[in-house]
Design an enzyme around this catalytic site. Structure first.
Site, PDB file in Angstrom:
ATOM      1  N   THR A 114     -16.405   3.816  24.955  1.00 24.95           N
ATOM      2  CA  THR A 114     -15.548   2.766  25.480  1.00 24.95           C
ATOM      3  C   THR A 114     -15.879   1.472  24.739  1.00 24.95           C
ATOM      4  O   THR A 114     -16.611   1.482  23.748  1.00 24.95           O
ATOM      5  CB  THR A 114     -15.777   2.596  26.989  1.00 24.95           C
ATOM      6  OG1 THR A 114     -17.094   2.055  27.203  1.00 24.95           O
ATOM      7  CG2 THR A 114     -15.671   3.938  27.715  1.00 24.95           C
ATOM      8  N   CYS A 135      -7.281  25.864  34.414  1.00 18.96           N
ATOM      9  CA  CYS A 135      -6.093  26.544  33.914  1.00 18.96           C
ATOM     10  C   CYS A 135      -5.868  27.901  34.572  1.00 18.96           C
ATOM     11  O   CYS A 135      -4.796  28.486  34.437  1.00 18.96           O
ATOM     12  CB  CYS A 135      -6.184  26.701  32.402  1.00 18.96           C
ATOM     13  SG  CYS A 135      -6.299  25.120  31.529  1.00 18.96           S
TER      14      CYS A 135
END
EC number: 1.8.1.14
Length: 438
Positions: free
Chosen positions: A267, A43
């Site tokens: 997952t 960022c």
């Protein structure tokens, strides 16, 4: 002893490795990163380009050697995982420095490969993307060495807006184009007007419904037929998940290439976890899927995975609220909750207030626009947006906490503001939203 392989060493991967080590001093942790740098502040990159942040050391948290010395975690940069064999519990790794491949076994695999910038078909030496520290340093060096003066910024997401501002701050003559009129898509479009106002106030050229047709040297031909010369092009046209290598495994991807995960960031294969920009999950406050490629989610995922691996199975991910914010010159634009294009899934009402950010008689006041969406039946908050020069961040963060606790719009009348004339009103904008909704 658990052998943990982590793919990716930026926000998600490096933080996950650190959090695991905090709770587990024994397990072997190896992190593979395909690029040069680890643990850098994504960022911060636009502000590094603009020389707002001048010291590279403030952008780069650790080198691999520093990381190992402090945490006993092995990080191998320029090492790309190119294949997963989840049945044998191995990954195939390409060492980009030697061009050799090798296999590494694991007990637990954590996927945090991030996303890559989409590219235009410019095939140009003056065209760049902003995705990592290498990209940023290349752009910085290019501007310095070529004495670039004219820049073209393509796209209208957060990266494009922040780079546009920072190139202007650095003294370049910037032109901005976007392929449609739909800019800063996480914000209500009519609330984006301050972006245009700030652009026009600074005499920055912009054109919507405009795209690059082709680039020849410094000459750019647009779909409108215009032809202009530029020294630098920044492409900010979205991203795609770095999930191609995962297709070699039995890990399920959705139709866009993202990895669906459960409330533990697992997952479909229990000993393979995923986090960061590559995953899709769910909202906390409404029953909708959510893909939120922002820093908070990566850090939260890292903490939850670490807790799960340490045996603390009581901590789960409760979902995203999608809280987001961008600074554009003098304005702050922020929103939380579902995206504007997801409102169609609800029967909702909207209430908005436009008022000064603090007491009108106190010097330096400026307008603040606050808008809240809520379900008609339950009256639960589902989205909020705020735009202004002051106070937008505070109101959105308060409303984020309200959504986190399943507040109704009527509950906002009960919000007790920290009031003094420089900061707010005795009856804050958030209170007024609640009263107006009644």
């Amino acid at each position: 002893m658990n052998k943990i392989i982590i793919v990716g060493a930026v926000a998600g991967g490096a933080t996950c490795a650190s959090q695991i080590r905090r709770l587990d001093k024994e397990s072997e942790i190896i992190v593979f990163e395909k690029d040069r740098d680890m643990s850098f502040a994504n960022c911060a990159l636009p502000y590094y380009i603009g020389n707002v942040i001048e010291d590279r050391r403030k952008v780069l948290a650790y080198t691999p050697n520093q990381f190992y010395d402090k945490k006993q975690i092995t990080v191998k940069t320029y090492h790309e995982v190119i294949q997963i064999n989840d049945e044998r519990q191995t990954v195939t790794v390409l060492n980009h420095q030697t061009n050799q491949t090798f296999e590494e076994s694991y007990d637990t695999l954590i996927l945090s490969p991030g996303a890559s910038a989409n590219r235009l078909n410019t095939h140009s030496d003056i065209s760049f993307t902003v995705r990592n520290l290498e990209d940023t340093e290349t752009i910085d060096t290019f501007i310095t060495n070529t004495k670039a003066q004219r820049a073209l910024v393509v796209g209208a997401g957060y990266i494009s807006l922040e780079v546009l501002e920072n190139l202007h701050h650095r003294g370049l003559d910037v032109t901005w184009i976007h392929r449609s009129t739909n800019i800063n898509k996480l914000m209500d479009q009519d609330m984006n007007q301050p972006i245009i106002d700030e652009i026009e106030k600074r005499n920055i050229t912009y054109r919507f419904n405009e795209e690059i047709s082709h680039v020849n040297g410094h000459e750019v031909t647009f779909t409108s037929g215009k032809v202009e010369n530029f020294d630098l092009i920044i492409e900010g046209v979205g991203t795609h998940p770095n999930s191609q290598f995962i297709k070699s495994s039995n890990v399920i991807l959705n139709d866009k290439g993202y990895i669906p995960v459960n409330h533990n960031f697992q997952t479909n294969i229990p000993n393979i976890y995923a986090l960061g920009d590559v995953i899709t999950s769910h909202y906390r406050h409404v029953n909708l899927p959510a893909q939120v490629p922002l820093a908070w989610g990566a850090h939260r995922g890292a903490s939850i995975i670490a807790e799960q691996l340490s045996g603390n199975s009581s901590i789960h991910f409760k979902g995203y609220l999608g809280n987001n914010i961008v600074k554009f010159f003098d304005y702050t634009l922020a929103s939380v909750g579902i995206k504007p294009n997801e409102l169609k899934n609800f029967d909702y009402d909207m209430v908005e207030v436009k008022q000064g950010a603090h007491a009108g008689y106190y010097p330096g006041n400026s307008p603040l626009h606050l808008r809240v969406y809520f379900e008609k039946d339950s009256r639960k908050l589902i989205r909020a947006a705020a735009v202004g020069k002051q106070g937008a961040d505070k109101r959105i963060d308060v409303l984020s906490m309200a959504m986190m606790n399943n507040a109704t719009v009527d509950d906002l009348t009960e919000f007790e503001v920290a009031y003094a004339p420089p900061y707010s009103h005795p009856k804050d904008l958030i209170n007024l939203i609640g009263y107006k909704a009644q």
